[in-house]
Design a protein around this motif. Sequence first.
Motif, mmCIF file in Angstrom:
data_model
loop_
_atom_site.group_PDB
_atom_site.id
_atom_site.type_symbol
_atom_site.label_atom_id
_atom_site.label_comp_id
_atom_site.label_asym_id
_atom_site.label_seq_id
_atom_site.Cartn_x
_atom_site.Cartn_y
_atom_site.Cartn_z
ATOM 1 N N ASP A 139 0.802 -1.371 0.023
ATOM 2 C CA ASP A 139 -0.245 -0.022 0.013
ATOM 3 C C ASP A 139 0.927 1.150 -0.298
ATOM 4 N N ARG A 140 0.922 1.920 -0.944
ATOM 5 C CA ARG A 140 2.010 3.044 -1.360
ATOM 6 C C ARG A 140 1.561 4.127 -0.338
ATOM 7 N N GLU A 141 0.282 4.341 -0.499
ATOM 8 C CA GLU A 141 -0.240 5.465 0.300
ATOM 9 C C GLU A 141 0.119 5.484 1.754
ATOM 10 N N ARG A 142 0.061 4.346 2.415
ATOM 11 C CA ARG A 142 0.501 3.892 3.587
ATOM 12 C C ARG A 142 1.818 4.457 3.952
ATOM 13 N N TYR A 143 2.827 3.966 2.864
ATOM 14 C CA TYR A 143 4.136 4.340 3.139
ATOM 15 C C TYR A 143 4.504 5.658 2.997
ATOM 16 N N VAL A 144 3.724 6.454 2.176
ATOM 17 C CA VAL A 144 3.874 7.978 2.026
ATOM 18 C C VAL A 144 3.474 8.637 3.146
ATOM 19 N N LYS A 145 2.355 8.052 3.641
ATOM 20 C CA LYS A 145 1.756 8.843 5.046
ATOM 21 C C LYS A 145 2.882 8.830 6.184
ATOM 22 N N LEU A 146 3.505 7.419 6.414
ATOM 23 C CA LEU A 146 4.463 7.197 7.291
ATOM 24 C C LEU A 146 5.786 7.917 6.913
ATOM 25 N N GLY A 147 6.070 7.923 5.657
ATOM 26 C CA GLY A 147 7.507 8.849 5.546
ATOM 27 C C GLY A 147 7.041 10.317 5.504
ATOM 28 N N ARG A 148 5.931 10.728 5.594
ATOM 29 C CA ARG A 148 5.714 12.381 5.765
ATOM 30 C C ARG A 148 5.883 12.510 7.239
ATOM 31 N N GLU A 149 5.359 11.598 8.287
ATOM 32 C CA GLU A 149 5.756 11.759 9.662
ATOM 33 C C GLU A 149 6.953 11.454 10.253
ATOM 34 N N LEU A 150 8.067 10.563 9.365
ATOM 35 C CA LEU A 150 9.270 10.550 9.777
ATOM 36 C C LEU A 150 9.881 11.691 9.324
ATOM 37 N N ALA A 151 9.589 12.390 8.389
ATOM 38 C CA ALA A 151 10.379 13.575 7.594
ATOM 39 C C ALA A 151 10.090 14.726 8.566
ATOM 40 N N ARG A 152 8.883 14.722 8.714
ATOM 41 C CA ARG A 152 8.406 16.123 9.806
ATOM 42 C C ARG A 152 9.197 16.084 11.291
ATOM 43 N N VAL A 153 9.487 14.675 11.847
ATOM 44 C CA VAL A 153 10.115 14.769 12.957
ATOM 45 C C VAL A 153 11.744 15.013 12.892
ATOM 46 N N ALA A 154 11.858 14.255 11.745
ATOM 47 C CA ALA A 154 13.710 14.559 11.675
ATOM 48 C C ALA A 154 13.785 16.089 11.547
ATOM 49 N N PHE A 155 13.113 16.567 10.459
ATOM 50 C CA PHE A 155 13.371 18.188 10.056
ATOM 51 C C PHE A 155 13.209 19.109 11.408
ATOM 52 N N GLU A 156 12.136 18.752 12.087
ATOM 53 C CA GLU A 156 11.905 19.444 13.157
ATOM 54 C C GLU A 156 12.956 19.194 14.152
ATOM 55 N N HIS A 157 13.692 18.214 14.374
ATOM 56 C CA HIS A 157 14.737 17.849 15.086
ATOM 57 C C HIS A 157 15.985 18.710 14.968
ATOM 58 N N VAL A 158 16.217 19.233 13.673
ATOM 59 C CA VAL A 158 17.322 20.217 13.395
ATOM 60 C C VAL A 158 16.754 21.585 13.132
ATOM 61 N N GLY A 159 15.586 21.879 13.412
ATOM 62 C CA GLY A 159 14.916 23.245 13.482
ATOM 63 C C GLY A 159 14.437 23.645 12.268
ATOM 64 N N ARG A 160 14.135 22.602 11.397
ATOM 65 C CA ARG A 160 13.575 23.067 10.174
ATOM 66 C C ARG A 160 12.260 22.363 9.888
ATOM 67 N N LYS A 161 11.474 22.821 8.865
ATOM 68 C CA LYS A 161 10.275 22.309 8.564
ATOM 69 C C LYS A 161 10.219 21.507 7.141
ATOM 70 N N ALA A 162 9.670 20.324 7.168
ATOM 71 C CA ALA A 162 9.575 19.330 6.059
ATOM 72 C C ALA A 162 8.471 19.949 4.806
ATOM 73 N N THR A 163 8.673 21.113 4.353
ATOM 74 C CA THR A 163 7.840 21.763 3.547
ATOM 75 C C THR A 163 7.848 20.780 2.298
ATOM 76 N N ASP A 164 6.656 21.031 1.273
ATOM 77 C CA ASP A 164 6.598 20.498 0.059
ATOM 78 C C ASP A 164 7.764 20.547 -0.681
ATOM 79 N N LYS A 165 8.436 22.111 -0.842
ATOM 80 C CA LYS A 165 9.520 22.390 -1.561
ATOM 81 C C LYS A 165 10.775 21.918 -1.190
ATOM 82 N N ALA A 166 10.921 21.864 0.211
ATOM 83 C CA ALA A 166 12.044 21.146 0.638
ATOM 84 C C ALA A 166 12.502 19.654 0.520
ATOM 85 N N LEU A 167 11.182 19.175 0.457
ATOM 86 C CA LEU A 167 10.961 17.855 0.033
ATOM 87 C C LEU A 167 11.300 17.291 -1.567
#
Length: 710
Positions: free
Chosen positions: A483-511
Amino acid sequence: MSDILELDPEELVAQVRAYNPKSNSDMIRDAFRYGDAMHEGQYRHSGEKYFTHPVAVAMILAEMQLDDATIITALLHDVIEDTKSTYGAVTDMFSSEVAELVDGVTKLTNLQLSSSETKQAENFRKLFMAMSKDMRVILVKLADRLHNMRTIRAMRPDKQAQKSRETMDIYAPLAGRMGMQWMREELEDLAFHVLNPEGRTSIIRRFIRLQKESGDVIHKITSDIRVEMEKTGIEAEVFGRAKKPYSIWRKMQEKEQSFSRLSDTYGFRVITRNEADCYRVLGAIHQRWRAVPGRFKDYISQPKSNGYRSIHTTVSGRDGKRVEVQIRTRQMHEVAEAGVAAHWSYRDGVRVENPFAVDPAKWIATLTERFETAEDHDEFLEHVKLEMYSDQVFCFTPKGEVVKLPRGATPLDFAYAIHTRIGNSCVGAKVDGIRVPLWTRVKNGQSVEIMTAEGQSPQATWIDIVVTGRAKAAIRKSLREEDRERYVKLGRELARVAFEHVGRKATDKALSTAAKQLRLDNSDELLARLGSAELTARDVVSALYPEAISVEDEIDVAAAVVGLEPGQTFNRAQCCQPVPGERIVGITYRGKGVMIHTIDCQALEELADDSGRWVDLQWHSGKHPAVHSVSLDITISNDAGVLGRICSLIGEQNANISDLRFMDRKPDFYRLIVDVDLRDIEHLHAVMLILEADSDVASLKRHRNLDRKP
């Protein structure tokens, strides 16, 4: 039992005292009179006094030799529901035990088990809760249903049909699961009489015609078996009977055969003095008659969960007719007749000490263990039906190994029963050497060969083909993984947490920029790979902000895992001791939050059917503190200074030893378990590499302890 014309308690009292001389006869008489008084003025559809029904139920339970509390409950089982009596009144006059039982039966009576699926699932939950509280509630309810079915002709035709379907779908299978096969067969036959009277009549007519043509087959074969027992000097009782019409009808439907071609329409039972004689009888029967391949079952060496023990074999008897023979001891026979109810049976005033009677509490615990974890109505109902409604078939692999499946199973179920990998890659099947569709229902004694192909994966339609919980869970899991959609959703959450950890935001442009940097098509492709662990969050962040990665702080232990629901807590499973960097999966436990396991942990095999409890998790990308304990199994030379040097080597890798246990001391070697606190999988590899290089380390491996499960 004949209808009770005179409502006199003495017949019931006498029957109970026959097996339990210490019975409290006065209390049974009091319950009889109280029930009769409470139901005064109430009548059944047949026109009889209503209280004839509770008395008949009590007599059925007395025939099963049950305790006083159960007999009294039978007499009073409708007083709280249908009269002015109350829970408190029953408690005051009899006991809190009886009041609890009566209340339990009342609640079961109000359950609409044949209603809509959602409501049916919830009512089944209540049914199993009542069973787990006190099994005698179900025994009274089953006896109640049995008498109602015996007298069903007084009801309206539509009510007869409804009650009969409910009996066939729910109460008969439940009686069978509890080991009361005689009750299951009678309930099925009574329901069959209502639902298909023409079919039942035709079976009976054919039996009569067969008896005229071939004489009294049962008497002849019984005599033949007795002769063989006398020849071998075995003391045993031999009984024979024609199988019930519904049992014959079901076999005709399953095997798609006419009555004339149907085999083993007769059943025979041999009761021996001891277990050794059971196997001597088996040998004598197989020596005298030819055994039918694939029709032998040894429930003595492998008893059923409800305590049932017996040897079953089918042989070609007189005139080539197939007959089934069951061989068991007297004690095994008592449990086979009473099932789980044998736990409450009395004889000569004391509870029967039968070594084969199962503890009802343990039995119901094994039956309901999986039901407790079901998270939705459909999943719960599926588990219930698989556990309650299915008889078993025994099929063979091409190598002759036996695979046990529920009746109605398909080659796909067979494939998943062997191994999940075989099921997932299945592309076809042969049954007895002939290619068949995957939805074919396998039958007893068939040989099944599974064909597989690399690259094959489960199809969504397979869910409707298979019937076993194991297969359904494995298919759902595979479909989820695709289920690709599920992986995309989980990946978005992983990216959000990782970017916030270094003081950044996982915007669409950044991704999107990170995707280009990593030479991927778009941000969705990046997120899907991140969610499926093909990429780490560290890779994504470092693609844009390499300087942020080098100065990152240690990750908080409480936030080491990504993918949990808000407020959920986690713990590491002690059986596999997962560390950051390993692929993990979470399993939900009531009251314990989420337990994380490595994806290859053997403990997960037991949870393969509970797909609803699995949670997709990832370790937080970054630097973890060295607090994750891992056990190492080390064998070292028994020389001066070796243990000290080993401890120093571990310390030089900035790893702390939290515990050390000697498992075996030999003159030349020591074997010990060392618990080491580590950061991640790379830290573990570094420690193991430096230890393996030491000449005094004879062996080293990671210690897995499956006994230390959550």
